[in-house]
Structure formats: C-alpha cells, structure tokens
Design a protein around this motif. Sequence first.
Motif, short mmCIF file in Angstrom:
data_model
loop_
_atom_site.label_atom_id
_atom_site.label_comp_id
_atom_site.label_asym_id
_atom_site.label_seq_id
_atom_site.Cartn_x
_atom_site.Cartn_y
_atom_site.Cartn_z
N ARG A 1 -53.01 -9.92 42.24
CA ARG A 1 -51.61 -10.34 42.11
C ARG A 1 -50.79 -9.32 41.34
O ARG A 1 -49.60 -9.13 41.63
N LEU B 1 -50.74 -16.08 37.48
CA LEU B 1 -49.58 -15.35 37.97
C LEU B 1 -48.73 -14.79 36.83
O LEU B 1 -48.15 -13.71 36.94
N SER C 1 -50.48 -11.70 35.64
CA SER C 1 -50.30 -10.61 36.60
C SER C 1 -48.88 -10.05 36.56
O SER C 1 -48.67 -8.84 36.70
#
Length: 204
Positions: free
Chosen positions: A63, A173, A176
């Motif tokens: 990601r 997320l 990332s």
Amino acid sequence: GSFMVCKISAELSVGFDFGPQGSITEDCYFALKAWSQGFTFNWIDGEMMEMSPLNICEFIKQRKRWFQGNYLIAIETDIPLYYRLPLICMLLTWLMLPIQILCILVSLIYCPTLTLNCGRFINGLTGFVDAVVVHQVIIGAVKSFSYHTSNPFKIILLTVASVLLVPLNAVCLSASALLGLFGSKGDFYLVKKKTVVHVQCWVV
C-alpha cells in the motif's frame, strides 16, 4: 494491474512508457491517460485468482508503494487536472485516516464516555472518510469473491467480515500513507507473495 485487459488500439494510443512518474503504479497512470483521451472502462465478467501479500508488513509495504505511485501521478501535469481530481480526492481521504485514528485514540483515552466533537467541518470530513472507506471495502469485497464457485451465504459472510476488519485495514492504510508521504517517492518495492498463481476466467 495484474489482470488489466485493454484493446490494442488503446495500448497503441496511450502506451506504457510513462517515465519515472508513471512507473510505480502504471495501471493508474494508463487509466487516467486513456480516460483523458476518451477511452471508457468496464468490469469483465470473469474470475481471476492471485496470491495476497504474505503478511501485514508486506501488505503495508504494498500500500505504501501504491500511495507513492499515486502521489506522483496526482502531481503529474501531463495529465489534465480534471482527470486527476478523483485520484487527488482519494489520496486526501487516505491521508485523513491517521488524523481520524488519532482523534479516536484521544477520545478513548481522555473522554471514553463522550463523543469527541472536533467541529462540524472535521466531523463531516471524518464522516466522509468513513463512508468512502466502507464503500470501497464493500465494492472490493463484492467484486473479489467468486459468484461461480461460492454460495451467496458465503459471499455475504465474507463481505460482512471485510467490513468488520475495516479498523485493522484503516491502521495499515494509515501506516502506509505516512510511510509513503515521508519516504522516498522513487522506490519500487517488490511485494513478497507465494509463487503459485491459479487463474480462471469466464468471458460472457
């Protein structure tokens, strides 16, 4: 992407030699470039099977690479701004996740029995982020699970499980996004996966 299919006329018109700006997430660059030239897109009624990253660390690194590649495309002036706006909105939504998680943690630590009120704008923005994340998870789940080999109950169960895992997904997320934002933008990390890939496809 791994299983992107395009007409030869589109490939000849758009090409795939995009330089450093479009080499990390070349599928996204190709899509926006093709869109700007009037090409359209649709789903293929088929089933593709590919291995996921080996672990959460590889998931985050994958990601991160996507974030970095999409960031480079978002600031690429060779693609008109109109066609980059959805990507820019997606990246801003992605960047809001760490802030939202921080707000939740502060609320849980300092006022666990109260709802953290950050003002209408921030509350509305975080609500929008929530809606986008859940929407994308549901769409991704529905499009990922096989209708040819799985019964409807299993698909519903897996979709619900995907939604319940949104908090874990949001943390990954967020990590990332921060790594991608402050890390080098020119690196291409090859995600570790299992080497065996099984592909099935039905075209209607």
